[in-house]
Design a protein around this motif. Structure first.
Motif, PDB file in Angstrom:
ATOM      1  N   ALA A 299       0.820  -1.329  -0.045  1.00 31.18           N
ATOM      2  CA  ALA A 299      -0.107  -0.171  -0.204  1.00 31.18           C
ATOM      3  C   ALA A 299       0.584   1.330  -0.007  1.00 31.18           C
ATOM      4  N   GLU A 300       1.940   1.124   0.849  1.00 29.47           N
ATOM      5  CA  GLU A 300       2.701   2.395   0.907  1.00 29.47           C
ATOM      6  C   GLU A 300       3.376   2.735  -0.596  1.00 29.47           C
ATOM      7  N   SER A 301       3.969   1.586  -1.306  1.00 34.17           N
ATOM      8  CA  SER A 301       4.736   1.706  -2.461  1.00 34.17           C
ATOM      9  C   SER A 301       3.547   2.200  -3.512  1.00 34.17           C
ATOM     10  N   VAL A 302       2.381   1.940  -3.613  1.00 35.36           N
ATOM     11  CA  VAL A 302       1.417   2.432  -4.187  1.00 35.36           C
ATOM     12  C   VAL A 302       0.941   3.804  -4.184  1.00 35.36           C
ATOM     13  N   VAL A 303       0.492   4.115  -2.967  1.00 31.08           N
ATOM     14  CA  VAL A 303      -0.170   5.245  -2.774  1.00 31.08           C
ATOM     15  C   VAL A 303       0.774   6.258  -1.904  1.00 31.08           C
ATOM     16  N   GLY A 304       1.827   5.842  -1.288  1.00 32.55           N
ATOM     17  CA  GLY A 304       2.566   6.815  -0.770  1.00 32.55           C
ATOM     18  C   GLY A 304       1.923   7.587   0.751  1.00 32.55           C
ATOM     19  N   ASP A 305       1.718   8.701   0.740  1.00 27.60           N
ATOM     20  CA  ASP A 305       1.215   9.421   1.994  1.00 27.60           C
ATOM     21  C   ASP A 305      -0.447   9.445   1.744  1.00 27.60           C
ATOM     22  N   ARG A 314      -6.177  -1.996  -8.553  1.00 28.23           N
ATOM     23  CA  ARG A 314      -5.652  -3.096  -9.562  1.00 28.23           C
ATOM     24  C   ARG A 314      -4.043  -3.306  -9.304  1.00 28.23           C
ATOM     25  N   GLU A 315      -3.576  -2.126  -8.600  1.00 34.01           N
ATOM     26  CA  GLU A 315      -2.251  -2.223  -8.329  1.00 34.01           C
ATOM     27  C   GLU A 315      -2.084  -3.054  -7.121  1.00 34.01           C
ATOM     28  N   LEU A 316      -2.688  -3.347  -6.398  1.00 34.01           N
ATOM     29  CA  LEU A 316      -2.778  -3.947  -4.763  1.00 34.01           C
ATOM     30  C   LEU A 316      -2.707  -5.685  -5.147  1.00 34.01           C
ATOM     31  N   ALA A 317      -1.810  -5.946  -5.886  1.00 36.14           N
ATOM     32  CA  ALA A 317      -1.911  -7.460  -6.210  1.00 36.14           C
ATOM     33  C   ALA A 317      -1.615  -8.420  -5.151  1.00 36.14           C
ATOM     34  N   HIS A 318      -0.931  -8.089  -4.050  1.00 40.43           N
ATOM     35  CA  HIS A 318      -0.600  -9.197  -3.121  1.00 40.43           C
ATOM     36  C   HIS A 318      -1.859  -8.853  -2.097  1.00 40.43           C
ATOM     37  N   THR A 319      -2.205  -7.710  -1.793  1.00 43.09           N
ATOM     38  CA  THR A 319      -3.593  -7.447  -1.047  1.00 43.09           C
ATOM     39  C   THR A 319      -4.822  -8.307  -1.516  1.00 43.09           C
ATOM     40  N   ASN A 320      -4.948  -8.289  -2.813  1.00 43.30           N
ATOM     41  CA  ASN A 320      -5.919  -8.989  -3.522  1.00 43.30           C
ATOM     42  C   ASN A 320      -5.750 -10.638  -3.239  1.00 43.30           C
ATOM     43  N   ASN A 321      -4.531 -11.061  -3.325  1.00 44.44           N
ATOM     44  CA  ASN A 321      -4.268 -12.379  -3.051  1.00 44.44           C
ATOM     45  C   ASN A 321      -4.383 -12.748  -1.659  1.00 44.44           C
ATOM     46  N   VAL A 322      -4.227 -12.016  -0.678  1.00 46.17           N
ATOM     47  CA  VAL A 322      -4.489 -12.119   0.639  1.00 46.17           C
ATOM     48  C   VAL A 322      -6.044 -12.383   0.937  1.00 46.17           C
ATOM     49  N   LEU A 418     -10.197  -1.449   2.080  1.00 53.54           N
ATOM     50  CA  LEU A 418     -10.365  -1.612   3.563  1.00 53.54           C
ATOM     51  C   LEU A 418      -9.211  -2.291   4.089  1.00 53.54           C
ATOM     52  N   THR A 419      -8.746  -3.236   3.333  1.00 54.47           N
ATOM     53  CA  THR A 419      -7.624  -4.333   3.791  1.00 54.47           C
ATOM     54  C   THR A 419      -6.420  -3.192   3.870  1.00 54.47           C
ATOM     55  N   ALA A 420      -6.123  -2.675   2.792  1.00 54.78           N
ATOM     56  CA  ALA A 420      -4.941  -2.055   2.495  1.00 54.78           C
ATOM     57  C   ALA A 420      -4.704  -0.858   3.577  1.00 54.78           C
ATOM     58  N   GLU A 421      -6.069  -0.143   3.629  1.00 55.43           N
ATOM     59  CA  GLU A 421      -5.959   1.184   4.270  1.00 55.43           C
ATOM     60  C   GLU A 421      -5.585   0.947   5.867  1.00 55.43           C
ATOM     61  N   ARG A 424      -2.018  -0.592   6.679  1.00 56.08           N
ATOM     62  CA  ARG A 424      -0.821   0.535   6.554  1.00 56.08           C
ATOM     63  C   ARG A 424      -1.086   1.257   7.724  1.00 56.08           C
ATOM     64  N   LYS A 425      -1.756   1.338   8.723  1.00 53.07           N
ATOM     65  CA  LYS A 425      -1.962   1.977   9.648  1.00 53.07           C
ATOM     66  C   LYS A 425      -1.802   1.175  11.161  1.00 53.07           C
ATOM     67  N   TRP A 426      -2.100   0.048  10.918  1.00 59.52           N
ATOM     68  CA  TRP A 426      -2.124  -0.570  12.512  1.00 59.52           C
ATOM     69  C   TRP A 426      -1.794  -2.211  12.121  1.00 59.52           C
ATOM     70  N   ARG A 427      -1.173  -2.481  13.265  1.00 59.86           N
ATOM     71  CA  ARG A 427      -0.888  -4.189  13.528  1.00 59.86           C
ATOM     72  C   ARG A 427      -1.959  -4.656  14.345  1.00 59.86           C
ATOM     73  N   PHE A 428      -2.258  -5.790  14.486  1.00 61.80           N
ATOM     74  CA  PHE A 428      -3.285  -6.287  15.388  1.00 61.80           C
ATOM     75  C   PHE A 428      -2.815  -7.430  16.281  1.00 61.80           C
ATOM     76  N   GLU A 429      -3.208  -7.369  17.485  1.00 64.33           N
ATOM     77  CA  GLU A 429      -2.938  -8.482  18.376  1.00 64.33           C
ATOM     78  C   GLU A 429      -4.171  -9.037  19.098  1.00 64.33           C
ATOM     79  N   ARG A 430      -4.053 -10.528  19.122  1.00 63.48           N
ATOM     80  CA  ARG A 430      -5.185 -11.095  19.873  1.00 63.48           C
ATOM     81  C   ARG A 430      -5.227 -10.842  21.261  1.00 63.48           C
ATOM     82  N   VAL A 431      -6.360 -10.776  21.808  1.00 65.48           N
ATOM     83  CA  VAL A 431      -6.252 -10.534  23.379  1.00 65.48           C
ATOM     84  C   VAL A 431      -7.196 -11.824  24.028  1.00 65.48           C
TER      85      VAL A 431
END
Length: 456
Positions: A299-305, A314-322, A418-421, A424-431
């Motif tokens: 996401a950072e490489s495609v959209v920057g800031d 269409r450019e978010l190929a790995h995100t799509n595969n996930v 949604l997934t890319a946005e 790129r901002k958060w990591r998630f931990e199970r609780v």
């Protein structure tokens, strides 16, 4: 394997054998008890008995297709129509006059009414709403906060569907009502499907009363949406206006019940399946940090800031595969049924006219005969050089043929943004306290997933 369809009454069809019967049935309930206790494991093991297997659900005999090519046959052969235990159980939710449950000319007319809303050239118009909702979703997380992902996932799914397709605003309260109602309704409908004990479900027992209240509130929410549009006097160019101005086969306005059932089919199953996928994606981002990092880096490489936009999808190929790999392992719609309208052949076995058939995308998409390391999360299996070896119909997250979900591209665009946005901002931990085990109803999703957000 070559799959042929024999015409009704042909000597060839009558001479074909019956499929083998699955083991483990019990008197009266048949295989229904096993489908309540361990439905996913039961279907995952069915192919060991054959490509077509007989099941007993109460007094009914049901035929299960377990091979990918037979899924294609059920979807594309006109000898099989929408019907069977799943759709009978869903009629209380979807009604009998909506596109999800209709067949034949009625289905084709209804499909023509809704299809323009999902044309590829129209989808970019929904982009700003998808982006705005994805950003709002990401902003609702606070550093270190524990978030109920079930409620949040359903909220955004309903809001995007309502704002894009029904031009509905201020949907938070209704999204919460739908979330609560559908969790109860879809679980209750699954029970009614696998154990079709009709009179029992009419008894005033607590579970039945809760189901009835949830179903009534779901229908009330839809009535409120339609009534508000009528009262507004506005006719924006959206799907709800298309329904309110649609004509039937005789050129007359369609009835109020059909309008209601169509809106139900748009808002409820669509929102439920998208929300279920969002929950599963958040779970994957927490459990697979290396892939979450790759999504964030892409996401950072495609959209920057700037924010992720519709044009970036269409450019978010790995995100799509996930996303695709998540839907492979945990498809929101994990079980589907059909009905044979004529005596026919399936996989070398005779299928009587009127027989009910069932198949499980969950089992098909985890079959070790189709997938190496079948239970492993591997988004790279969707790279072009690897996916070409996949058997046809081994992956059908949006269905096949004229029953394919019309909103497939709409949903994939929303999920990708949604997934890319979020990644790129958060990591998630199970609780502790999170119930990550899969909740099995008509759909699949984590039971009650709680995650803690950590800023990147």
């Amino acid at each position: 394997m070559t799959v042929e369809s024999a015409r009704p009454g042909s000597s060839r069809t009558r001479e074909l054998p019956e499929p083998p019967c699955a083991g483990g049935g019990v008197p009266l309930l048949g295989h229904g008890l096993r489908l309540l206790r361990d439905p996913l494991g039961f279907f995952a093991r069915l192919r060991d008995h054959g490509d077509v297997v007989r099941l007993r659900l109460g007094p009914k005999t049901v035929y299960a297709a377990t091979a990918p090519e037979l899924v294609g046959e059920l979807a594309l052969n006109p000898d099989y129509v929408i019907g069977g235990p799943l759709w009978e159980s869903l009629e209380g939710l979807l009604g009998k006059e909506g596109v999800a449950t209709a067949n034949g000319p009625t289905h084709r007319r209804q499909r023509r009414t809704i299809q323009p809303a999902f044309r590829l050239d129209v989808l970019p118009e929904y982009g700003p709403v998808m982006v705005e909702e994805a950003q709002a979703f990401a902003r609702r997380w606070q550093p270190g906060e524990i978030v109920d992902c079930t409620a949040e996932s359903f909220r955004i799914a309903v809001r995007v569907a309502a704002r894009c397709l029904l031009r509905g605003d201020y949907m938070d309260e209704r999204a919460e009502r739908l979330c609560a109602a559908l969790a109860t309704v879809f679980l209750g409908m699954y029970r009614r499907m696998v154990i079709p004990a009709g009179p029992f479900y009419r008894l005033p027992l607590p579970a039945n009363l809760e189901f009835n209240r949830a179903l009534a509130d779901m229908h009330l929410v839809v009535d409120e949406i339609v009534a508000e549009r009528r009262a507004s006097g506005q006719n924006p160019d959206d799907l709800l206006t298309a329904l309110l101005t649609a004509k039937d086969g005789n050129g007359d306005p369609i009835g109020e019940q059909e309008i209601h059932d169509q809106v139900v089919a748009i808002v409820t199953p669509g929102a439920e399946t998208v929300a279920s996928t969002i929950m599963s994606l958040l779970q994957i981002l927490a459990e697979q940090p290396e892939h979450a990092d790759k999504v964030a880096e892409e996401a950072e490489s495609v959209v920057g800031d700037r924010a992720v936009a519709f044009a970036d999808v269409r450019e978010l190929a790995h995100t799509n595969n996930v996303i695709v790999e998540t839907m492979r392992l945990q498809p929101p719609v994990w079980i589907l049924t059909r009905r044979a309208v004529a005596e026919t052949e399936l996989g070398g076995y005779r299928i009587p006219a009127g027989a009910d058939l069932v198949y499980s995308p969950y089992a098909i998409q985890r079959d070790p005969r189709s997938y190496e390391r079948n239970t492993e999360f591997d988004p790279d299996r969707w790279l072009p050089e690897r996916v070409k070896d996949l058997p046809k119909y081994a992956m059908t997250p949006f269905g096949v043929g004229n029953r394919k979900c019309p909103s497939d591209h709409f949903s994939m665009a929303m999920l990708t943004i949604l997934t890319a946005e979020v990644a790129r901002k958060w990591r998630f931990e199970r609780v502790p306290g999170s119930r990550d085990a899969v909740r099995v109803g008509i759909t699949l999703h984590p039971d009650r997933m709680l995650l803690r957000a950590i800023p990147r």
